[in-house]
Design a protein around this motif. Structure first.
Motif, PDB file in Angstrom:
ATOM      1  N   GLU A  14      68.947  50.170  54.030  1.00 57.63           N
ATOM      2  CA  GLU A  14      67.580  50.699  54.088  1.00 57.63           C
ATOM      3  C   GLU A  14      66.649  49.736  54.819  1.00 57.63           C
ATOM      4  O   GLU A  14      65.774  50.147  55.581  1.00 57.63           O
ATOM      5  CB  GLU A  14      67.053  50.959  52.670  1.00 57.63           C
ATOM      6  N   ALA A  15      66.837  48.437  54.603  1.00 58.41           N
ATOM      7  CA  ALA A  15      66.006  47.436  55.278  1.00 58.41           C
ATOM      8  C   ALA A  15      66.223  47.468  56.784  1.00 58.41           C
ATOM      9  O   ALA A  15      65.275  47.325  57.564  1.00 58.41           O
ATOM     10  CB  ALA A  15      66.317  46.047  54.723  1.00 58.41           C
ATOM     11  N   CYS A  16      67.469  47.677  57.211  1.00 58.17           N
ATOM     12  CA  CYS A  16      67.755  47.778  58.644  1.00 58.17           C
ATOM     13  C   CYS A  16      67.073  48.993  59.273  1.00 58.17           C
ATOM     14  O   CYS A  16      66.728  48.975  60.458  1.00 58.17           O
ATOM     15  CB  CYS A  16      69.270  47.859  58.874  1.00 58.17           C
ATOM     16  N   LEU A  17      66.881  50.020  58.480  1.00 62.35           N
ATOM     17  CA  LEU A  17      66.218  51.240  58.955  1.00 62.35           C
ATOM     18  C   LEU A  17      64.700  51.157  58.785  1.00 62.35           C
ATOM     19  O   LEU A  17      63.992  52.137  59.048  1.00 62.35           O
ATOM     20  CB  LEU A  17      66.763  52.450  58.199  1.00 62.35           C
ATOM     21  N   ALA A  18      64.212  49.992  58.356  1.00 56.61           N
ATOM     22  CA  ALA A  18      62.771  49.782  58.139  1.00 56.61           C
ATOM     23  C   ALA A  18      62.213  50.715  57.079  1.00 56.61           C
ATOM     24  O   ALA A  18      61.051  51.122  57.135  1.00 56.61           O
ATOM     25  CB  ALA A  18      61.995  49.926  59.447  1.00 56.61           C
ATOM     26  N   HIS A  19      63.056  51.088  56.084  1.00 54.15           N
ATOM     27  CA  HIS A  19      62.598  51.897  54.954  1.00 54.15           C
ATOM     28  C   HIS A  19      62.088  50.976  53.842  1.00 54.15           C
ATOM     29  O   HIS A  19      62.563  49.850  53.699  1.00 54.15           O
ATOM     30  CB  HIS A  19      63.751  52.740  54.394  1.00 54.15           C
ATOM     31  N   ARG A  20      61.142  51.455  53.062  1.00 60.65           N
ATOM     32  CA  ARG A  20      60.662  50.694  51.923  1.00 60.65           C
ATOM     33  C   ARG A  20      61.716  50.692  50.825  1.00 60.65           C
ATOM     34  O   ARG A  20      62.364  51.709  50.578  1.00 60.65           O
ATOM     35  CB  ARG A  20      59.363  51.298  51.393  1.00 60.65           C
ATOM     36  N   SER A  23      55.545  44.804  45.270  1.00 59.85           N
ATOM     37  CA  SER A  23      54.437  43.851  45.141  1.00 59.85           C
ATOM     38  C   SER A  23      54.938  42.458  44.758  1.00 59.85           C
ATOM     39  O   SER A  23      54.253  41.460  44.975  1.00 59.85           O
ATOM     40  CB  SER A  23      53.422  44.355  44.097  1.00 59.85           C
ATOM     41  N   TYR A  24      56.145  42.395  44.182  1.00 58.52           N
ATOM     42  CA  TYR A  24      56.730  41.110  43.801  1.00 58.52           C
ATOM     43  C   TYR A  24      57.769  40.624  44.815  1.00 58.52           C
ATOM     44  O   TYR A  24      57.907  39.429  45.049  1.00 58.52           O
ATOM     45  CB  TYR A  24      57.390  41.211  42.422  1.00 58.52           C
ATOM     46  N   ASN A  25      58.515  41.555  45.362  1.00 57.68           N
ATOM     47  CA  ASN A  25      59.616  41.188  46.251  1.00 57.68           C
ATOM     48  C   ASN A  25      59.191  41.340  47.714  1.00 57.68           C
ATOM     49  O   ASN A  25      58.993  42.446  48.200  1.00 57.68           O
ATOM     50  CB  ASN A  25      60.833  42.077  45.960  1.00 57.68           C
ATOM     51  N   HIS A  26      59.042  40.204  48.402  1.00 61.12           N
ATOM     52  CA  HIS A  26      58.646  40.223  49.813  1.00 61.12           C
ATOM     53  C   HIS A  26      59.781  39.728  50.720  1.00 61.12           C
ATOM     54  O   HIS A  26      59.552  39.352  51.866  1.00 61.12           O
ATOM     55  CB  HIS A  26      57.405  39.353  50.020  1.00 61.12           C
ATOM     56  N   ALA A  27      60.989  39.745  50.210  1.00 58.97           N
ATOM     57  CA  ALA A  27      62.140  39.265  50.989  1.00 58.97           C
ATOM     58  C   ALA A  27      62.363  40.146  52.213  1.00 58.97           C
ATOM     59  O   ALA A  27      62.174  41.363  52.171  1.00 58.97           O
ATOM     60  CB  ALA A  27      63.392  39.259  50.118  1.00 58.97           C
ATOM     61  N   GLN A  28      62.769  39.499  53.332  1.00 59.10           N
ATOM     62  CA  GLN A  28      63.048  40.229  54.575  1.00 59.10           C
ATOM     63  C   GLN A  28      64.544  40.460  54.804  1.00 59.10           C
ATOM     64  O   GLN A  28      64.929  41.229  55.682  1.00 59.10           O
ATOM     65  CB  GLN A  28      62.475  39.445  55.766  1.00 59.10           C
ATOM     66  N   GLU A  83      66.859  38.733  56.204  1.00 62.89           N
ATOM     67  CA  GLU A  83      67.258  38.533  57.600  1.00 62.89           C
ATOM     68  C   GLU A  83      68.753  38.239  57.748  1.00 62.89           C
ATOM     69  O   GLU A  83      69.421  38.816  58.605  1.00 62.89           O
ATOM     70  CB  GLU A  83      66.438  37.393  58.221  1.00 62.89           C
ATOM     71  N   LYS A  84      69.290  37.335  56.924  1.00 60.97           N
ATOM     72  CA  LYS A  84      70.712  36.984  57.048  1.00 60.97           C
ATOM     73  C   LYS A  84      71.603  38.168  56.704  1.00 60.97           C
ATOM     74  O   LYS A  84      72.616  38.416  57.358  1.00 60.97           O
ATOM     75  CB  LYS A  84      71.041  35.798  56.138  1.00 60.97           C
ATOM     76  N   GLN A  85      71.212  38.914  55.647  1.00 59.58           N
ATOM     77  CA  GLN A  85      72.019  40.065  55.240  1.00 59.58           C
ATOM     78  C   GLN A  85      71.987  41.162  56.299  1.00 59.58           C
ATOM     79  O   GLN A  85      73.011  41.800  56.583  1.00 59.58           O
ATOM     80  CB  GLN A  85      71.515  40.616  53.898  1.00 59.58           C
ATOM     81  N   LYS A  86      70.808  41.360  56.901  1.00 62.69           N
ATOM     82  CA  LYS A  86      70.708  42.383  57.957  1.00 62.69           C
ATOM     83  C   LYS A  86      71.539  41.983  59.175  1.00 62.69           C
ATOM     84  O   LYS A  86      72.198  42.828  59.782  1.00 62.69           O
ATOM     85  CB  LYS A  86      69.241  42.591  58.352  1.00 62.69           C
ATOM     86  N   ALA A  87      71.505  40.705  59.501  1.00 64.87           N
ATOM     87  CA  ALA A  87      72.297  40.229  60.637  1.00 64.87           C
ATOM     88  C   ALA A  87      73.789  40.448  60.386  1.00 64.87           C
ATOM     89  O   ALA A  87      74.529  40.876  61.275  1.00 64.87           O
ATOM     90  CB  ALA A  87      72.008  38.755  60.893  1.00 64.87           C
ATOM     91  N   LYS A  88      74.223  40.165  59.155  1.00 71.55           N
ATOM     92  CA  LYS A  88      75.637  40.354  58.802  1.00 71.55           C
ATOM     93  C   LYS A  88      76.017  41.830  58.884  1.00 71.55           C
ATOM     94  O   LYS A  88      77.086  42.179  59.403  1.00 71.55           O
ATOM     95  CB  LYS A  88      75.894  39.831  57.392  1.00 71.55           C
ATOM     96  N   LEU A  89      75.123  42.699  58.404  1.00 69.56           N
ATOM     97  CA  LEU A  89      75.410  44.136  58.430  1.00 69.56           C
ATOM     98  C   LEU A  89      75.472  44.656  59.857  1.00 69.56           C
ATOM     99  O   LEU A  89      76.364  45.439  60.210  1.00 69.56           O
ATOM    100  CB  LEU A  89      74.346  44.894  57.638  1.00 69.56           C
ATOM    101  N   LEU A  90      74.545  44.218  60.705  1.00 68.45           N
ATOM    102  CA  LEU A  90      74.520  44.685  62.094  1.00 68.45           C
ATOM    103  C   LEU A  90      75.706  44.148  62.882  1.00 68.45           C
ATOM    104  O   LEU A  90      76.199  44.805  63.797  1.00 68.45           O
ATOM    105  CB  LEU A  90      73.204  44.286  62.748  1.00 68.45           C
TER     106      LEU A  90
END
Length: 247
Positions: free
Chosen positions: A40-46, A54-59, A61-68
């Motif tokens: 979902e993060a790779c698709l820019a979905h909330r 409001s608590y979790n602002h993680a991006q 990045e490493k997990q998305k890179a691994k998935l891609l």
């Protein structure tokens, strides 16, 4: 874009591609080992509800890179089944004529994938080492360059860090050549132990019968890095073998 590539809207749509991405990767959770949230993060979905966000602002990045990276390998595994005419439309016959086959063309991309990020890291590290050395000599050295070294100020940026990030690798090679600071680009221990024979065992590592010194080693490494970098970032061919491929 898809229409120009030869796909009718009944065949392929942007949302359809995103749906395919999500469906396949969710179906392969056990293979890539990542959570659906990363897809979902790779698709820019909330992700999650308003309170959780409001608590979790993680991006991620490493997990998305691994998935891609997994996705890229998955596509390459299945790309061999692509219709040949559509493949030619995507990459052009002129480009493919430089390869013996579609498979060789794909292997070249795999090579580019392996080295591109490493080249980016090498370029940034070398750039910063040269800049630090030049700042020791003159903090405003960027604005006192000789006429034959062009400083890119196209965005009218005056901040030092912004300016150095905008210069090409060729710019840094010219700075090194002009100011004779080849050794500063690399650690002395690295140059002492570096051997070109590691990459080509017939290399004599000599110039006019004399062994290469660290100054010469650094110069050769910089030139090789520039050439490899330029070929990689322009998607040029790395595989040496060449046979004309005709469809």
């Amino acid at each position: 874009m898809l229409k120009r590539l030869g796909y009718a809207k009944e065949e392929l749509t942007p949302h359809g591609l995103r749906g395919t991405f999500s469906t396949i990767l969710n179906d392969k959770l056990d293979e890539h080992g990542l959570l659906s949230d990363i897809i979902e993060a790779c698709l820019a979905h909330r992700i999650g509800n308003k309170t959780a966000r409001s608590y979790n602002h993680a991006q991620y990045e490493k997990q998305k890179a691994k998935l891609l990276e997994y996705w890229g390998k998955f596509i390459r595994r299945h790309n061999m089944n692509i219709d040949e005419n559509k493949y030619i439309k995507l990459y052009s016959q002129a480009r493919l004529n430089g390869y013996s086959s579609i498979q060789e063309h794909e292997r070249n991309f795999q090579t580019l994938d392996k080295i591109a990020s490493k080249l980016s890291r090498i370029e940034i590290i070398i750039r910063n080492r040269i800049d630090r050395k030049m700042c020791e000599l003159n903090k405003n050295w960027l604005f006192h360059l000789p006429d034959d070294i062009y400083l890119d100020t196209s965005d009218e940026a005056k901040d030092h860090n912004t300016l150095i990030s905008k210069q090409t690798f060729n710019f840094w090679v010219k700075v090194v050549e002009h100011y004779k600071i080849h050794n500063c680009a690399f650690e002395e221990d690295f140059l002492d132990s570096f051997s070109f024979k590691k990459y080509y065992n017939k290399n004599k590592e000599r110039l006019n019968k004399y062994r290469l010194n660290n100054y010469q080693k650094a110069y050769v490494i910089l030139l090789l890095t520039r050439n490899i970098r330029n070929r990689a970032f322009h998607n040029e061919k790395f595989i040496k073998t060449k046979k004309i491929w005709n469809s």
